[in-house]
Scaffold this motif. Structure first.
Motif, PDB file in Angstrom:
ATOM      1  N   GLY A  60      -7.492  -5.629  36.753  1.00  0.00           N
ATOM      2  CA  GLY A  60      -7.157  -6.000  35.349  1.00  0.00           C
ATOM      3  C   GLY A  60      -5.865  -5.566  34.855  1.00  0.00           C
ATOM      4  O   GLY A  60      -5.576  -5.480  33.809  1.00  0.00           O
ATOM      5  N   VAL A  61      -5.071  -5.348  36.057  1.00  0.00           N
ATOM      6  CA  VAL A  61      -3.519  -4.858  35.351  1.00  0.00           C
ATOM      7  C   VAL A  61      -2.610  -5.739  36.112  1.00  0.00           C
ATOM      8  O   VAL A  61      -2.540  -6.239  37.105  1.00  0.00           O
ATOM      9  CB  VAL A  61      -3.393  -3.068  36.095  1.00  0.00           C
ATOM     10  N   GLU A  62      -1.586  -6.287  35.274  1.00  0.00           N
ATOM     11  CA  GLU A  62      -0.612  -7.104  35.646  1.00  0.00           C
ATOM     12  C   GLU A  62       0.616  -6.270  36.231  1.00  0.00           C
ATOM     13  O   GLU A  62       1.179  -5.454  35.876  1.00  0.00           O
ATOM     14  CB  GLU A  62       0.013  -7.864  34.395  1.00  0.00           C
ATOM     15  N   ILE A  63       1.080  -6.875  37.150  1.00  0.00           N
ATOM     16  CA  ILE A  63       2.532  -6.352  37.760  1.00  0.00           C
ATOM     17  C   ILE A  63       3.591  -7.075  37.017  1.00  0.00           C
ATOM     18  O   ILE A  63       3.712  -8.503  37.084  1.00  0.00           O
ATOM     19  CB  ILE A  63       2.451  -6.870  39.241  1.00  0.00           C
ATOM     20  N   LEU A  64       4.175  -6.542  36.230  1.00  0.00           N
ATOM     21  CA  LEU A  64       5.184  -7.261  35.365  1.00  0.00           C
ATOM     22  C   LEU A  64       6.270  -7.633  35.951  1.00  0.00           C
ATOM     23  O   LEU A  64       6.784  -8.626  35.687  1.00  0.00           O
ATOM     24  CB  LEU A  64       5.571  -6.336  34.116  1.00  0.00           C
ATOM     25  N   THR A  65       6.868  -6.558  36.952  1.00  0.00           N
ATOM     26  CA  THR A  65       8.054  -6.950  37.367  1.00  0.00           C
ATOM     27  C   THR A  65       8.132  -6.193  38.936  1.00  0.00           C
ATOM     28  O   THR A  65       7.675  -5.028  39.078  1.00  0.00           O
ATOM     29  CB  THR A  65       9.248  -6.211  36.485  1.00  0.00           C
ATOM     30  N   VAL A  66       9.070  -6.737  39.611  1.00  0.00           N
ATOM     31  CA  VAL A  66       9.412  -5.762  40.764  1.00  0.00           C
ATOM     32  C   VAL A  66      10.785  -5.379  40.718  1.00  0.00           C
ATOM     33  O   VAL A  66      11.926  -6.171  40.457  1.00  0.00           O
ATOM     34  CB  VAL A  66       9.334  -6.852  42.004  1.00  0.00           C
ATOM     35  N   ALA A  67      10.987  -4.151  40.491  1.00  0.00           N
ATOM     36  CA  ALA A  67      12.315  -3.483  40.062  1.00  0.00           C
ATOM     37  C   ALA A  67      13.063  -3.384  41.316  1.00  0.00           C
ATOM     38  O   ALA A  67      12.801  -2.479  42.192  1.00  0.00           O
ATOM     39  CB  ALA A  67      12.101  -2.142  39.225  1.00  0.00           C
ATOM     40  N   GLY A  68      14.014  -4.187  41.756  1.00  0.00           N
ATOM     41  CA  GLY A  68      14.885  -3.990  42.813  1.00  0.00           C
ATOM     42  C   GLY A  68      16.085  -3.114  42.520  1.00  0.00           C
ATOM     43  O   GLY A  68      16.459  -3.029  41.467  1.00  0.00           O
ATOM     44  N   ILE A  82      22.926 -12.788  47.633  1.00  0.00           N
ATOM     45  CA  ILE A  82      21.899 -13.727  47.460  1.00  0.00           C
ATOM     46  C   ILE A  82      20.809 -13.513  48.302  1.00  0.00           C
ATOM     47  O   ILE A  82      19.474 -13.976  47.923  1.00  0.00           O
ATOM     48  CB  ILE A  82      22.736 -14.994  47.730  1.00  0.00           C
ATOM     49  N   ALA A  83      20.730 -13.108  49.563  1.00  0.00           N
ATOM     50  CA  ALA A  83      19.801 -12.774  50.410  1.00  0.00           C
ATOM     51  C   ALA A  83      18.902 -11.883  49.850  1.00  0.00           C
ATOM     52  O   ALA A  83      17.576 -11.812  49.906  1.00  0.00           O
ATOM     53  CB  ALA A  83      20.255 -12.481  51.925  1.00  0.00           C
ATOM     54  N   GLY A  84      19.592 -10.786  49.340  1.00  0.00           N
ATOM     55  CA  GLY A  84      18.744  -9.700  48.678  1.00  0.00           C
ATOM     56  C   GLY A  84      17.843 -10.418  47.506  1.00  0.00           C
ATOM     57  O   GLY A  84      16.690  -9.698  47.206  1.00  0.00           O
ATOM     58  N   LEU A  85      18.470 -11.102  46.861  1.00  0.00           N
ATOM     59  CA  LEU A  85      17.802 -11.715  45.439  1.00  0.00           C
ATOM     60  C   LEU A  85      16.616 -12.673  46.089  1.00  0.00           C
ATOM     61  O   LEU A  85      15.638 -12.401  45.372  1.00  0.00           O
ATOM     62  CB  LEU A  85      18.711 -12.502  44.916  1.00  0.00           C
ATOM     63  N   ALA A  86      16.864 -13.507  46.886  1.00  0.00           N
ATOM     64  CA  ALA A  86      15.698 -14.167  47.417  1.00  0.00           C
ATOM     65  C   ALA A  86      14.747 -13.390  48.078  1.00  0.00           C
ATOM     66  O   ALA A  86      13.416 -13.742  47.963  1.00  0.00           O
ATOM     67  CB  ALA A  86      16.327 -15.145  48.755  1.00  0.00           C
ATOM     68  N   GLU A  87      14.790 -12.294  48.605  1.00  0.00           N
ATOM     69  CA  GLU A  87      13.743 -11.190  49.389  1.00  0.00           C
ATOM     70  C   GLU A  87      13.019 -10.686  48.222  1.00  0.00           C
ATOM     71  O   GLU A  87      12.059 -10.852  48.214  1.00  0.00           O
ATOM     72  CB  GLU A  87      14.719 -10.106  49.970  1.00  0.00           C
ATOM     73  N   LEU A  88      13.730 -10.336  47.067  1.00  0.00           N
ATOM     74  CA  LEU A  88      12.997  -9.606  45.790  1.00  0.00           C
ATOM     75  C   LEU A  88      12.176 -10.755  45.191  1.00  0.00           C
ATOM     76  O   LEU A  88      11.124 -10.596  44.852  1.00  0.00           O
ATOM     77  CB  LEU A  88      13.959  -9.115  44.923  1.00  0.00           C
ATOM     78  N   VAL A  89      12.786 -12.009  45.153  1.00  0.00           N
ATOM     79  CA  VAL A  89      12.001 -12.969  44.586  1.00  0.00           C
ATOM     80  C   VAL A  89      10.660 -13.554  45.201  1.00  0.00           C
ATOM     81  O   VAL A  89       9.759 -13.579  44.564  1.00  0.00           O
ATOM     82  CB  VAL A  89      12.785 -14.008  44.365  1.00  0.00           C
ATOM     83  N   LYS A  90      10.767 -13.579  46.450  1.00  0.00           N
ATOM     84  CA  LYS A  90       9.768 -13.805  47.521  1.00  0.00           C
ATOM     85  C   LYS A  90       8.638 -12.699  47.175  1.00  0.00           C
ATOM     86  O   LYS A  90       7.412 -13.046  47.179  1.00  0.00           O
ATOM     87  CB  LYS A  90      10.115 -13.766  48.838  1.00  0.00           C
ATOM     88  N   LEU A  91       8.988 -11.460  47.061  1.00  0.00           N
ATOM     89  CA  LEU A  91       7.941 -10.476  47.109  1.00  0.00           C
ATOM     90  C   LEU A  91       7.406 -10.556  45.524  1.00  0.00           C
ATOM     91  O   LEU A  91       6.309 -10.318  45.657  1.00  0.00           O
ATOM     92  CB  LEU A  91       8.853  -8.900  47.125  1.00  0.00           C
ATOM     93  N   ALA A  92       8.168 -10.658  44.669  1.00  0.00           N
ATOM     94  CA  ALA A  92       7.453 -10.827  43.333  1.00  0.00           C
ATOM     95  C   ALA A  92       6.546 -12.052  43.433  1.00  0.00           C
ATOM     96  O   ALA A  92       5.589 -11.945  42.727  1.00  0.00           O
ATOM     97  CB  ALA A  92       8.641 -11.032  42.339  1.00  0.00           C
ATOM     98  N   HIS A  93       6.838 -13.023  44.056  1.00  0.00           N
ATOM     99  CA  HIS A  93       6.159 -14.151  43.800  1.00  0.00           C
ATOM    100  C   HIS A  93       4.777 -13.852  44.698  1.00  0.00           C
ATOM    101  O   HIS A  93       3.450 -14.260  44.426  1.00  0.00           O
ATOM    102  CB  HIS A  93       6.494 -15.325  44.839  1.00  0.00           C
TER     103      HIS A  93
END
Length: 262
Positions: A60-68, A82-93
């Motif tokens: 019942g705890v939310e993962i608010l953010t992936v802090a990259g 840009i590749a690093g951003l995409a990698e972090l976005v995919k992880l967060a998703h």
């Protein structure tokens, strides 16, 4: 006000223990430091990501953010950033997180060049972030310490999936008043990181309310349903007090400061 804490304050702690800390101390969310030395990082496999997401859901705890640690304003070619951003976005998703945190990292670049780098790369990543339902937040930090600096970049991008993360220590060190910071960041603001320190010369982490940062003035600017995350920098200051013993009192302090004024 919804409260979270960053795993920067509990380096290397297993996710089960992080979830238990959040539940036991009344924090609704967690900001996960996404680094190779932590349990959660971009190198996790698909099944491993799913397991982490389910673990948080069960708790019942939310993962608010992936802090990259992508530095969007840094010198160099665009493609790796840009590749690093995409990698972090995919992880967060994959984890079910709302946000990705990134740094400016403009270093000694001319501010106009640093701004242009950051805006160009964030704009390139924004459509992918939109497709995956993740928002990329640029933190007030290093070369873009003031709210006005980050607002300038986010405004140039002009995309709803690119916003701002307000770290109150950095805007205070930049000499901005909280009301002024909020005024420029409000159109872009994802959430606020709070912390406390002894002085501009001594930034070792302290219990909330034990230092000089204007926590109350910052919270006064926020809407009642805003997320506030305690970033306690234990990883960089191993001699600091242990965060678990401070979480309960920290929560109460934030709730007192954020209570409606009579």
């Amino acid at each position: 006000m919804k409260l979270a804490f960053s795993t920067l304050g509990v380096p290397g702690m297993p996710m089960a223990d992080v979830i238990r800390l959040a539940v036991d101390h009344g924090y609704q969310g967690v900001e996960l430091r996404a680094h190779a030395e932590e349990p959660v990082h971009p190198g996790l496999s698909g099944p491993e990501r799913g397991e982490v997401a389910q673990e948080f859901k069960r708790g019942g705890v939310e993962i608010l953010t992936v802090a990259g640690y992508v530095r969007v304003a840094a010198e160099g070619e665009d493609e790796p950033v840009i590749a690093g951003l995409a990698e972090l976005v995919k992880l967060a998703h994959d984890l079910g997180a709302q946000h990705v945190r990134v740094f400016p990292g403009g270093g000694s670049l001319d501010p106009e060049v640093a701004d242009a780098n950051a805006a160009r790369r964030l704009a390139a990543a924004a459509p992918y972030a939109a497709d995956l339902g993740v928002r990329i937040l640029l933190e007030t930090h290093d070369s873009h310490r003031a709210g006005a600096d980050v607002a300038r970049v986010a405004g140039t991008v002009g995309h709803r999936q690119v916003g701002a993360l307000w770290d109150i220590m950095h805007t205070w060190l930049a000499g901005e008043e909280p009301a002024a910071t909020h005024a420029v960041l409000a159109p872009h603001l994802g959430y606020v990181q709070v912390k406390d320190i002894a002085s501009a010369q001594d930034t070792r982490p302290l219990a909330l309310g034990a230092g000089v940062l204007p926590l109350g003035a910052c919270l006064d600017t926020l809407d009642a349903d805003s997320w506030v995350c305690w970033e306690y920098e234990k990883r960089w200051h191993p001699d600091a007090a242990e965060l678990p013993g401070l979480l309960g009192a920290g929560r109460e302090h934030l709730l007192r400061l954020g209570a409606p004024k009579q």
